[in-house]
Design a protein around this motif. Structure first.
Motif, PDB file in Angstrom:
ATOM      1  N   MET A   1       0.920  -1.238   0.013  1.00  0.00           N
ATOM      2  CA  MET A   1      -0.229   0.091   0.169  1.00  0.00           C
ATOM      3  C   MET A   1       0.736   1.325   0.049  1.00  0.00           C
ATOM      4  O   MET A   1       0.610   2.069  -0.813  1.00  0.00           O
ATOM      5  N   GLY A   2       2.025   1.255   0.799  1.00  0.00           N
ATOM      6  CA  GLY A   2       2.706   2.587   0.887  1.00  0.00           C
ATOM      7  C   GLY A   2       3.565   2.736  -0.427  1.00  0.00           C
ATOM      8  O   GLY A   2       3.824   3.474  -0.679  1.00  0.00           O
ATOM      9  N   THR A   3       4.163   1.521  -0.956  1.00  0.00           N
ATOM     10  CA  THR A   3       4.698   1.621  -2.259  1.00  0.00           C
ATOM     11  C   THR A   3       3.829   2.225  -3.130  1.00  0.00           C
ATOM     12  O   THR A   3       4.173   3.070  -4.159  1.00  0.00           O
ATOM     13  N   GLN A   4       2.630   1.762  -3.441  1.00  0.00           N
ATOM     14  CA  GLN A   4       1.600   2.154  -4.524  1.00  0.00           C
ATOM     15  C   GLN A   4       1.488   3.653  -4.151  1.00  0.00           C
ATOM     16  O   GLN A   4       1.198   4.363  -5.033  1.00  0.00           O
ATOM     17  N   ALA A   5       1.146   4.006  -2.834  1.00  0.00           N
ATOM     18  CA  ALA A   5       0.698   5.514  -2.797  1.00  0.00           C
ATOM     19  C   ALA A   5       1.955   6.288  -3.000  1.00  0.00           C
ATOM     20  O   ALA A   5       1.835   7.515  -3.820  1.00  0.00           O
TER      21      ALA A   5
ATOM     22  N   ILE B   1     -10.808   3.973  -1.549  1.00  0.00           N
ATOM     23  CA  ILE B   1     -10.112   5.074  -1.303  1.00  0.00           C
ATOM     24  C   ILE B   1      -9.006   5.019  -2.566  1.00  0.00           C
ATOM     25  O   ILE B   1      -8.122   4.232  -2.700  1.00  0.00           O
ATOM     26  N   GLY B   2      -8.860   6.351  -3.396  1.00  0.00           N
ATOM     27  CA  GLY B   2      -7.914   6.347  -4.130  1.00  0.00           C
ATOM     28  C   GLY B   2      -6.305   6.467  -3.570  1.00  0.00           C
ATOM     29  O   GLY B   2      -6.293   6.522  -2.470  1.00  0.00           O
ATOM     30  N   LYS B   3      -5.477   6.164  -4.631  1.00  0.00           N
ATOM     31  CA  LYS B   3      -4.055   6.210  -3.949  1.00  0.00           C
ATOM     32  C   LYS B   3      -3.588   7.591  -3.495  1.00  0.00           C
ATOM     33  O   LYS B   3      -3.057   7.440  -2.317  1.00  0.00           O
ATOM     34  N   GLY B   4      -3.973   8.448  -3.734  1.00  0.00           N
ATOM     35  CA  GLY B   4      -3.582   9.968  -3.409  1.00  0.00           C
ATOM     36  C   GLY B   4      -4.507   9.884  -1.908  1.00  0.00           C
ATOM     37  O   GLY B   4      -3.523  10.333  -0.988  1.00  0.00           O
ATOM     38  N   ASP B   5      -5.448   9.784  -1.738  1.00  0.00           N
ATOM     39  CA  ASP B   5      -6.173   9.779  -0.546  1.00  0.00           C
ATOM     40  C   ASP B   5      -5.624   8.657   0.743  1.00  0.00           C
ATOM     41  O   ASP B   5      -5.407   8.811   1.646  1.00  0.00           O
ATOM     42  N   MET B   6      -5.175   7.569  -0.116  1.00  0.00           N
ATOM     43  CA  MET B   6      -4.501   6.283   0.665  1.00  0.00           C
ATOM     44  C   MET B   6      -3.384   6.839   1.338  1.00  0.00           C
ATOM     45  O   MET B   6      -2.924   6.432   2.580  1.00  0.00           O
ATOM     46  N   ALA B   7      -2.548   7.827   0.939  1.00  0.00           N
ATOM     47  CA  ALA B   7      -1.092   8.321   1.560  1.00  0.00           C
ATOM     48  C   ALA B   7      -1.641   8.920   2.684  1.00  0.00           C
ATOM     49  O   ALA B   7      -0.995   8.981   3.645  1.00  0.00           O
ATOM     50  N   GLY B   8      -2.843   9.659   2.818  1.00  0.00           N
ATOM     51  CA  GLY B   8      -3.451  10.534   3.889  1.00  0.00           C
ATOM     52  C   GLY B   8      -3.738   9.822   4.752  1.00  0.00           C
ATOM     53  O   GLY B   8      -3.196  10.031   5.962  1.00  0.00           O
ATOM     54  N   VAL B   9      -4.388   8.279   4.745  1.00  0.00           N
ATOM     55  CA  VAL B   9      -4.630   7.581   5.657  1.00  0.00           C
ATOM     56  C   VAL B   9      -3.580   6.881   6.078  1.00  0.00           C
ATOM     57  O   VAL B   9      -3.501   6.828   7.270  1.00  0.00           O
ATOM     58  N   LEU B  10      -2.682   6.696   5.359  1.00  0.00           N
ATOM     59  CA  LEU B  10      -1.235   5.930   5.867  1.00  0.00           C
ATOM     60  C   LEU B  10      -0.464   6.935   6.686  1.00  0.00           C
ATOM     61  O   LEU B  10       0.363   6.568   7.690  1.00  0.00           O
ATOM     62  N   GLY B  11      -0.466   8.096   6.255  1.00  0.00           N
ATOM     63  CA  GLY B  11       0.444   9.090   7.044  1.00  0.00           C
ATOM     64  C   GLY B  11      -0.300  10.168   7.885  1.00  0.00           C
ATOM     65  O   GLY B  11       0.657  11.176   8.378  1.00  0.00           O
ATOM     66  N   ALA B  12      -1.470  10.541   7.796  1.00  0.00           N
ATOM     67  CA  ALA B  12      -2.072  11.535   8.402  1.00  0.00           C
ATOM     68  C   ALA B  12      -3.126  11.063   9.501  1.00  0.00           C
ATOM     69  O   ALA B  12      -3.408  11.605  10.407  1.00  0.00           O
TER      70      ALA B  12
END
Length: 260
Positions: free
Chosen positions: A40-44, A156-167
């Motif tokens: 998930m992190g790699t894709q985001a 959730i889209g990849k861009g939003d997933m970055a927020g889930v993983l890091g925010a």
């Protein structure tokens, strides 16, 4: 049973079956396997590299990677990261971030604030701390509980997933965990930078610089980050142990020669 009680009971059951401990001994709810989190992190991160300009300058990339490699050399990671990737993004905001899978992003805007190698080491050590403490996994696990499980995350889209993983969430049940993550990453980062041979006292100077930026900041109770003053106080409370690690590193010849 009302919704709050049902959620509390569900969380209690999950804690019984899925609870682990972080590097500092804090209890964690981790529902996702490391390989899945790393993917998930790699894709985001790949999506972010498509959307944000990348700084290609040799000097700045050599400088940032020098600090990263010095810190990774003393970092213990059990999340299954095969190799770490660092990208310097052309972004004027004073920020850096990390995602599962060993993905670190450093904004060019952090360099005028983290003015020395030690100060930047405090930033990067903090981000490494997020990854090795599985903070992204905790956020995703909490999101599963509050938003209906893994199927909700898949929408959730990849861009939003970055927020889930890091925010994480801004308000509600996830808020205290986010502040806990930030403080824990500060402690882990302090230890990493000291072991790598960077003066841990520069972590406090970094936050003095951040505080001097001013601007409108939310009250701590409504923020996903501790206040600058809280962070400095917490870092100072750990400084004695960190200085011992720093002095030990110097005695072993660990003096990183990272220069911009």
């Amino acid at each position: 049973m009302n919704r709050f009680l049902l959620l509390s009971f569900h969380c209690f059951v999950l804690l019984l079956i899925s609870c682990q401990t972080s590097p500092t001994g804090r209890r964690q709810l981790l529902l996702v396997k490391d390989p899945e989190m790393n993917e998930m992190g790699t894709q985001a991160f790949a999506e972010m590299k498509k959307q944000t300009p990348i700084e290609r300058g040799e000097a700045v990339n050599r400088y940032v990677n020098c600090i990263v490699q010095a810190e990774l050399a003393v970092t213990e990671d059990s999340t299954g990261v095969a190799s770490w990737e660092v990208v310097v993004f052309k972004d004027s905001t004073p920020n850096a971030f990390a995602l599962p899978g060993g993905k670190i992003g450093v904004h060019t805007g952090i360099l005028p604030v983290a003015k020395t190698p030690g100060q930047l080491a405090a930033v990067i050590g903090h981000e490494i701390g997020h990854v090795i403490a599985r903070h992204g996994n905790e956020r995703v696990s909490q999101n599963q509980i509050t938003n209906g499980g893994m199927e909700a995350l898949k929408t959730i889209g990849k861009g939003d997933m970055a927020g889930v993983l890091g925010a994480g969430a801004k308000f509600g049940v996830l808020l205290p965990y986010s502040r806990a993550h930030e403080s824990e990453a500060d402690y882990i980062g302090l230890e990493i930078m000291a072991k790598a041979g960077f003066n841990p006292e520069e972590s406090v100077t970094l936050w003095e610089n951040m505080s001097a930026l001013g601007g409108s900041k939310s009250a701590e109770i409504l923020s996903t980050h501790p206040s600058d003053e809280t962070r400095m106080t917490q870092l100072k409370s750990k400084m004695s142990d960190a200085l011992q690690l720093f002095n030990s590193a110097k005695s072993q010849g660990k003096v990183p020669g990272c220069r911009l």
